[in-house]
Every structure is written in C-alpha cells, then in structure tokens.
Design an enzyme around this catalytic site. Structure first.
Site, mmCIF file in Angstrom:
data_model
loop_
_atom_site.group_PDB
_atom_site.id
_atom_site.type_symbol
_atom_site.label_atom_id
_atom_site.label_comp_id
_atom_site.label_asym_id
_atom_site.label_seq_id
_atom_site.Cartn_x
_atom_site.Cartn_y
_atom_site.Cartn_z
ATOM 1 N N ASP A 102 0.826 -1.214 0.000
ATOM 2 C CA ASP A 102 0.000 0.000 0.000
ATOM 3 C C ASP A 102 0.862 1.267 0.000
ATOM 4 O O ASP A 102 2.004 1.258 0.461
ATOM 5 C CB ASP A 102 -0.920 -0.027 1.235
ATOM 6 N N ARG A 128 0.084 7.748 -2.418
ATOM 7 C CA ARG A 128 0.547 8.792 -1.493
ATOM 8 C C ARG A 128 2.025 9.113 -1.714
ATOM 9 O O ARG A 128 2.445 10.255 -1.648
ATOM 10 C CB ARG A 128 0.301 8.354 -0.034
ATOM 11 N N TRP A 129 2.793 8.084 -1.999
ATOM 12 C CA TRP A 129 4.235 8.270 -2.272
ATOM 13 C C TRP A 129 4.412 9.220 -3.452
ATOM 14 O O TRP A 129 5.224 10.145 -3.430
ATOM 15 C CB TRP A 129 4.864 6.904 -2.569
ATOM 16 N N ARG A 152 -0.160 9.451 -9.775
ATOM 17 C CA ARG A 152 -0.263 8.198 -9.004
ATOM 18 C C ARG A 152 0.378 7.024 -9.750
ATOM 19 O O ARG A 152 0.971 6.132 -9.141
ATOM 20 C CB ARG A 152 -1.740 7.867 -8.751
ATOM 21 N N ASN A 183 -10.574 -2.641 -6.740
ATOM 22 C CA ASN A 183 -9.760 -1.633 -7.452
ATOM 23 C C ASN A 183 -10.340 -1.214 -8.814
ATOM 24 O O ASN A 183 -9.904 -0.218 -9.396
ATOM 25 C CB ASN A 183 -8.307 -2.103 -7.629
ATOM 26 N N TRP A 184 -11.357 -1.949 -9.301
ATOM 27 C CA TRP A 184 -12.021 -1.536 -10.554
ATOM 28 C C TRP A 184 -12.688 -0.179 -10.393
ATOM 29 O O TRP A 184 -13.001 0.487 -11.373
ATOM 30 C CB TRP A 184 -13.076 -2.567 -10.970
ATOM 31 N N ARG A 194 -11.416 2.451 -9.318
ATOM 32 C CA ARG A 194 -10.467 3.556 -9.542
ATOM 33 C C ARG A 194 -10.646 4.125 -10.957
ATOM 34 O O ARG A 194 -11.211 3.457 -11.818
ATOM 35 C CB ARG A 194 -9.038 3.040 -9.363
ATOM 36 N N ILE A 219 -7.300 -5.286 6.875
ATOM 37 C CA ILE A 219 -6.939 -6.453 6.058
ATOM 38 C C ILE A 219 -7.341 -6.252 4.589
ATOM 39 O O ILE A 219 -6.782 -6.882 3.692
ATOM 40 C CB ILE A 219 -7.610 -7.728 6.654
HETATM 41 C C1 FPP Z 1 -1.941 0.242 -3.307
HETATM 42 O O1 FPP Z 1 -1.461 1.563 -3.257
HETATM 43 C C2 FPP Z 1 -1.353 -0.439 -4.419
HETATM 44 C C3 FPP Z 1 -2.023 -0.957 -5.476
HETATM 45 C C4 FPP Z 1 -3.490 -0.904 -5.608
HETATM 46 C C5 FPP Z 1 -1.314 -1.585 -6.597
HETATM 47 C C6 FPP Z 1 -0.055 -2.317 -6.263
HETATM 48 C C7 FPP Z 1 0.763 -2.417 -7.475
HETATM 49 C C8 FPP Z 1 2.095 -2.394 -7.502
HETATM 50 C C9 FPP Z 1 2.956 -2.374 -6.331
HETATM 51 C C10 FPP Z 1 2.779 -2.392 -8.830
HETATM 52 C C11 FPP Z 1 3.388 -3.703 -9.125
HETATM 53 C C12 FPP Z 1 2.348 -4.606 -9.565
HETATM 54 C C13 FPP Z 1 2.513 -5.607 -10.401
HETATM 55 C C14 FPP Z 1 1.357 -6.422 -10.760
HETATM 56 C C15 FPP Z 1 3.792 -5.978 -10.973
HETATM 57 P P1 FPP Z 1 -2.495 2.758 -3.428
HETATM 58 O O2 FPP Z 1 -2.540 3.136 -4.859
HETATM 59 O O3 FPP Z 1 -3.812 2.372 -2.846
HETATM 60 O O4 FPP Z 1 -1.816 3.888 -2.589
HETATM 61 P P2 FPP Z 1 -2.554 5.004 -1.738
HETATM 62 O O5 FPP Z 1 -3.306 4.299 -0.650
HETATM 63 O O6 FPP Z 1 -1.430 5.824 -1.218
HETATM 64 O O7 FPP Z 1 -3.442 5.761 -2.676
#
Ligand code: FPP
Length: 234
Positions: A17, A21-22, A30, A65-66, A68, A185
């Site tokens: 996760d 934010r990063w 994003r 996640n769909w 988004r 979770i």
């Molecule tokens: C959650 O961060 C992350 C995801 C929904 C995607 C994870 C994907 C990767 C790490 C890329 C590598 C993937 C593959 C399949 C090679 P977030 O976007 O929810 O972050 P946030 O909570 O800060 O918005």
C-alpha cells in the site's frame, strides 16, 4: 520462545500500500507511484529468495480496485504485463515460480495470455513462488471455493479439504506485512491469515526495501506464536 519462532517464515504475504501517497508527496501522478512499487517488488522478491522464503504473495489488484479511474486501472494492467515480460529471464535465473491468484473476468486477453505463458515457463522453478493476487478478493475466493465444492457434489468438508478449493494450494502465510500504516486487512487472504502474524510499517511501498524486510523478519522472529495455546506449553 521455542526454536520454531526463530525461523525465517516459509510464506510472507504483503499488502503493497501507499504507492499513490508516495507519488503525491513528490508531485508525481499516481501511476508513477505504481511504477516505483513494481521496482520495490522486484527488490523484495530477490531478497526474500536469498533469505530462504519459499512463497511470497503480494496484493497487486483487488476486486474493489475496478472503482479507480479507468486510466489508473489501465496502468496497473499494463504494468503487470510489462513486469512479466521484463522479469521472465530474471525469474528463470533466480528460480522463481510465478502463480497468479484471482478472477479472470474483466482482465484483458493479452495480460491473461502473458500470465499463462509465464506460469507455464516458470512452473518447474523451486527456489521461491511469487503469488500475485490480481483481481483478487478474499470473500470471492471463499465463495468461489464453496461453489466448486457444490459443483463437485461434496456433502461434507473439513478445514483441510476446504483449503484445497482455494485459488492456490500454498501453505498459509506466517507473516503479513502491510505498508503505509493502515490497520486493516482489505479483503486479503481472509481464510489463510487465521493465525498469521501482522506487521505494519508507516513506510510507503516504494520506500520499502531489503533492510526494511529484514526489520520485519526480525520483529516476526521475536514474536511468540501460540496458535490459541499457552506460552511455554510442553
Ligand atoms: C496500493 O497503493 C497499491 C495498489 C493498488 C497496486 C499495487 C501495485 C504495484 C505495487 C505495482 C506492481 C504490480 C505488479 C502487478 C507488478 P495505493 O494506490 O492504494 O496507494 P494510496 O493508498 O497511497 O493511494
């Protein structure tokens, strides 16, 4: 503490996760966060293999996640395909077996083909399994298992036989790592984490590196795992 608590876990699961934010913190889109996240995954997979971890399950795309924006969904699909294409040779060199757990519905044909190709190519590798949870939901996994059981005409099941109907037959994780600080979770591995130790770090996934993995492992190895029993039970 008995000897078994000092062992490197056989199976680590990670909720990767904090990519968004990063990126935001750096004034980047994003999608750049997800790209940086893919680099972290590469590093952590290599290091986990070196440390003797046998299975690594990562949450790359949930059934939720769909929701988004389409652009972000498309980027995640594209990134996954690129990851498989670019990492194939390294996976072969490092003994990585790829498995993907999740629903196929909605995932584009090219990505499904790439997944199938990579799973086939790496199926005999034994050093470490990389299980990518993609279009994955823990509740869906359980419901899908129940439907398969009904279809097979099974009248009675045990915990053990039920486990065999889940998406993958790898043993339950001993350790679940979640980056970026949320204490939930998020519909990940609901059945498998019944007795899993949980480690949460405030670091965003793109900042999680080899030293942080070792820190998580050291914390885990100091924990007392009791499985509902008593401390120092003989
Ligand atoms: C959650 O961060 C992350 C995801 C929904 C995607 C994870 C994907 C990767 C790490 C890329 C590598 C993937 C593959 C399949 C090679 P977030 O976007 O929810 O972050 P946030 O909570 O800060 O918005």
């Amino acid at each position: 503490m008995s000897g078994s608590e000092k062992k490197i876990p056989n199976h680590i699961a990670i909720i990767m996760d904090g990519n968004g934010r990063w990126a935001k913190k750096r004034g980047l889109p994003r999608t750049m966060g997800h790209r940086a996240g893919a680099k972290s995954l590469k590093k952590i997979l290599t290091h986990a293999g070196e440390l003797g971890v046998k299975h690594l399950t990562v949450y790359a795309f949930s059934t939720e996640n769909w929701k988004r924006p389409q652009k972000e969904v498309d980027t995640l699909m594209k990134l996954f395909k690129e990851y498989l294409k670019n990492e194939k040779n390294t996976m072969m060199k490092n003994g990585v077996r790829l498995m993907v757990s999740g629903k196929k519905e909605g995932v584009n044909k090219e990505l499904l083909e790439e997944i199938e190709k990579t799973e086939k190519l790496t199926k005999d590798n034994t050093r470490i399994t990389l299980n990518i949870a993609f279009n994955y939901g823990g509740r869906s996994e359980i419901v899908d298992a129940v439907n398969k059981i009904i279809k097979d005409g099974i009248a009675e099941i045990t915990e053990e036989s039920f486990s065999k109907y889940l998406y993958s037959d790898i043993p339950d994780p001993e350790l679940l790592i979640r980056t970026s600080g949320e204490l939930r979770i998020s519909n990940f591995l609901l059945w498998q984490i019944a007795y899993t130790e949980i480690y949460v770090t405030d670091l965003a996934w793109p900042d999680f590196n080899e030293a942080e993995l070792e820190k998580a492992l050291n914390t885990y190895m100091k924990r007392e795992r009791r499985f509902g029993g008593l401390i120092n039970e003989k």
